[in-house]
Scaffold this motif. Structure first.
Motif, PDB file in Angstrom:
ATOM      1  N   ALA A  57       6.162  19.101  25.464  1.00 21.63           N
ATOM      2  CA  ALA A  57       7.454  18.420  25.504  1.00 21.63           C
ATOM      3  C   ALA A  57       8.502  19.128  24.654  1.00 21.63           C
ATOM      4  O   ALA A  57       9.694  19.111  24.975  1.00 21.63           O
ATOM      5  N   LEU A  58       8.067  19.749  23.564  1.00 24.21           N
ATOM      6  CA  LEU A  58       8.995  20.380  22.634  1.00 24.21           C
ATOM      7  C   LEU A  58       9.138  21.878  22.865  1.00 24.21           C
ATOM      8  O   LEU A  58      10.044  22.509  22.303  1.00 24.21           O
ATOM      9  N   ASP A  59       8.217  22.462  23.627  1.00 22.56           N
ATOM     10  CA  ASP A  59       8.201  23.906  23.880  1.00 22.56           C
ATOM     11  C   ASP A  59       8.134  24.682  22.568  1.00 22.56           C
ATOM     12  O   ASP A  59       8.860  25.651  22.370  1.00 22.56           O
ATOM     13  N   ARG A  60       7.235  24.236  21.694  1.00 26.23           N
ATOM     14  CA  ARG A  60       7.007  24.923  20.423  1.00 26.23           C
ATOM     15  C   ARG A  60       5.630  24.530  19.906  1.00 26.23           C
ATOM     16  O   ARG A  60       5.077  23.511  20.326  1.00 26.23           O
ATOM     17  N   PRO A  61       5.050  25.311  18.986  1.00 24.90           N
ATOM     18  CA  PRO A  61       3.694  25.011  18.534  1.00 24.90           C
ATOM     19  C   PRO A  61       3.613  23.688  17.761  1.00 24.90           C
ATOM     20  O   PRO A  61       4.537  23.324  17.019  1.00 24.90           O
ATOM     21  N   VAL A  62       2.525  22.988  17.934  1.00 27.20           N
ATOM     22  CA  VAL A  62       2.221  21.778  17.182  1.00 27.20           C
ATOM     23  C   VAL A  62       0.789  21.917  16.681  1.00 27.20           C
ATOM     24  O   VAL A  62      -0.128  22.201  17.452  1.00 27.20           O
ATOM     25  N   LEU A  84       5.379  21.499  12.743  1.00 26.27           N
ATOM     26  CA  LEU A  84       5.020  20.198  13.313  1.00 26.27           C
ATOM     27  C   LEU A  84       3.519  19.989  13.249  1.00 26.27           C
ATOM     28  O   LEU A  84       2.732  20.875  13.616  1.00 26.27           O
ATOM     29  N   LEU A  85       3.145  18.805  12.796  1.00 26.23           N
ATOM     30  CA  LEU A  85       1.742  18.432  12.662  1.00 26.23           C
ATOM     31  C   LEU A  85       1.493  17.129  13.419  1.00 26.23           C
ATOM     32  O   LEU A  85       2.266  16.180  13.289  1.00 26.23           O
ATOM     33  N   SER A  86       0.408  17.072  14.173  1.00 25.83           N
ATOM     34  CA  SER A  86       0.021  15.837  14.866  1.00 25.83           C
ATOM     35  C   SER A  86      -1.075  15.143  14.068  1.00 25.83           C
ATOM     36  O   SER A  86      -2.206  15.632  13.992  1.00 25.83           O
ATOM     37  N   PHE A  87      -0.729  13.988  13.451  1.00 25.86           N
ATOM     38  CA  PHE A  87      -1.690  13.186  12.688  1.00 25.86           C
ATOM     39  C   PHE A  87      -2.117  11.986  13.557  1.00 25.86           C
ATOM     40  O   PHE A  87      -2.020  10.842  13.143  1.00 25.86           O
ATOM     41  N   GLY A 136      -2.663  28.000  13.045  1.00 29.89           N
ATOM     42  CA  GLY A 136      -1.448  28.136  13.831  1.00 29.89           C
ATOM     43  C   GLY A 136      -0.281  28.470  12.933  1.00 29.89           C
ATOM     44  O   GLY A 136      -0.403  28.419  11.696  1.00 29.89           O
ATOM     45  N   PRO A 137       0.862  28.805  13.533  1.00 27.65           N
ATOM     46  CA  PRO A 137       2.035  29.155  12.729  1.00 27.65           C
ATOM     47  C   PRO A 137       2.412  28.025  11.778  1.00 27.65           C
ATOM     48  O   PRO A 137       2.679  26.906  12.198  1.00 27.65           O
ATOM     49  N   PRO A 149      -1.592  16.965  20.470  1.00 27.85           N
ATOM     50  CA  PRO A 149      -0.895  18.214  20.130  1.00 27.85           C
ATOM     51  C   PRO A 149      -0.380  18.950  21.366  1.00 27.85           C
ATOM     52  O   PRO A 149       0.735  19.474  21.369  1.00 27.85           O
ATOM     53  N   GLU A 150      -1.191  18.950  22.436  1.00 27.34           N
ATOM     54  CA  GLU A 150      -0.768  19.608  23.669  1.00 27.34           C
ATOM     55  C   GLU A 150       0.409  18.871  24.312  1.00 27.34           C
ATOM     56  O   GLU A 150       1.346  19.495  24.819  1.00 27.34           O
ATOM     57  N   THR A 151       0.367  17.535  24.288  1.00 27.01           N
ATOM     58  CA  THR A 151       1.462  16.741  24.851  1.00 27.01           C
ATOM     59  C   THR A 151       2.764  17.012  24.109  1.00 27.01           C
ATOM     60  O   THR A 151       3.821  17.235  24.716  1.00 27.01           O
ATOM     61  N   LEU A 152       2.703  17.010  22.781  1.00 26.85           N
ATOM     62  CA  LEU A 152       3.887  17.269  21.966  1.00 26.85           C
ATOM     63  C   LEU A 152       4.405  18.691  22.174  1.00 26.85           C
ATOM     64  O   LEU A 152       5.609  18.919  22.328  1.00 26.85           O
ATOM     65  N   SER A 153       3.488  19.644  22.163  1.00 29.33           N
ATOM     66  CA  SER A 153       3.886  21.042  22.300  1.00 29.33           C
ATOM     67  C   SER A 153       4.550  21.294  23.646  1.00 29.33           C
ATOM     68  O   SER A 153       5.563  22.006  23.736  1.00 29.33           O
TER      69      SER A 153
END
Length: 302
Positions: free
Chosen positions: A116-121, A100-103, A151-152, A110-114
């Motif tokens: 919410a998804l409980d995974r790296p962004v 997942l990439l935040s453009f 990041g991964p 990125p922190e908001t997405l991560s």
């Protein structure tokens, strides 16, 4: 070997531009956006206007977030205020190994997405000037390079995009670059929105650079109090952008002119929130945030 599928959640100007470039390189791309976008792309492809040429790019488009299913790379390009909801919509459909990439604009997506998804962004700092001429019609005005935070999956994603001719750097200085871009956006976006003027005309106004320097100083104080040292030449960078991109309107201005909600809460408003939390003052950013919010509200019947 099959090409990795790429899904772009949020097919606005940025998402459509990179989707077009990736599709032109032969990668399977699916844009996810409004129904009007999906219909336009189904009927005539995605129209890319670049370097004086206009071409139709065949790719998939959908209004259904489930279209992220099976994607190796998922690029999130929704407005900052929509990040949490976008994460909720795509979460059930993401592949376990999706990168997942935040453009997105701003510094907190990125922190908001991560969360919410409980995974790296992976945070991507995006340097491109684009706008939408209509549903499924993106115009490119300049640049297009990216910086990814480590990041991964960051190196793999960068290699795939480089293979499509997109300049990508993976750097441990991405956080600083993210704050630099954020600060420049804070300096330009609200002024462009409130005046409905491009960067060159703003720069030509006596006193504008002095005001931008005040905005930058407030951003710098917040960044440094947050442990992010910013380069000394930020004002010179802003002046260079005004010179190089004289005809460019900010994304905030484009939203105001189209009667849409802006991202001002995640630009000057973000500076204000962080300043208050740190016990700092940000009066110029406060004034711009208030004025853009008033301009937004004027577009909505009470």
């Amino acid at each position: 070997m099959a090409q990795p599928k790429i899904a772009i959640m949020g097919a606005g100007a940025v998402g459509c531009y990179y989707g077009a470039e990736l599709a032109l390189a032969g990668l399977p791309v699916t844009l996810i956006g409004r129904p009007a976008l999906a219909q336009a792309v189904a009927e005539r492809g995605l129209i890319l206007e670049k370097a004086g040429q206009k071409i139709s790019v065949p790719l998939a488009a959908s209004a259904d977030p489930a279209a992220v299913a099976g994607a190796r790379i998922v690029i999130v390009a929704v407005k900052s205020g929509d990040s949490a909801e976008a994460a909720r919509q795509i979460a059930p459909h993401l592949s376990p190994d999706a990168i997942l990439l935040s453009f997105q604009n701003g510094i907190s997506n990125p922190e908001t997405l991560s969360a919410a998804l409980d995974r790296p962004v992976i945070a991507a700092v995006v340097y491109v000037a684009t706008d939408m001429a209509g549903p499924g019609h993106v115009r490119h005005h300049g640049r297009g390079e990216l910086i990814f935070a480590p990041g991964p999956g960051a190196e793999e994603a960068a290699a795939i995009l480089r293979g499509a001719g997109i300049k990508v750097e993976v750097s441990d200085q991405a956080r600083v670059a993210q704050w630099v871009k954020f600060t420049i956006n804070c300096a330009f976006n609200a002024l462009s929105a409130l005046t409905r003027q491009p960067y060159g005309r703003i720069a030509a106004q006596p006193g504008a650079y002095a005001m931008m320097a005040d905005i930058i100083d407030e951003c710098r104080a917040v960044a440094e109090a947050s442990g992010v040292p910013l380069p000394a030449n930020l004002m010179q960078m802003a002046e260079g952008i005004a010179t190089q991109m004289q005809a460019q309107y900010s994304s905030t201005a484009q939203d105001i002119m189209r009667g849409r909600k802006t991202e001002i809460d995640y630009l000057n408003g973000e500076v204000l929130r962080r300043a208050e939390a740190l016990g700092l003052s940000a009066p110029v950013n406060r004034a711009l945030w208030v004025m853009v919010k008033l301009a937004e509200n004027a577009q909505t019947p009470s």
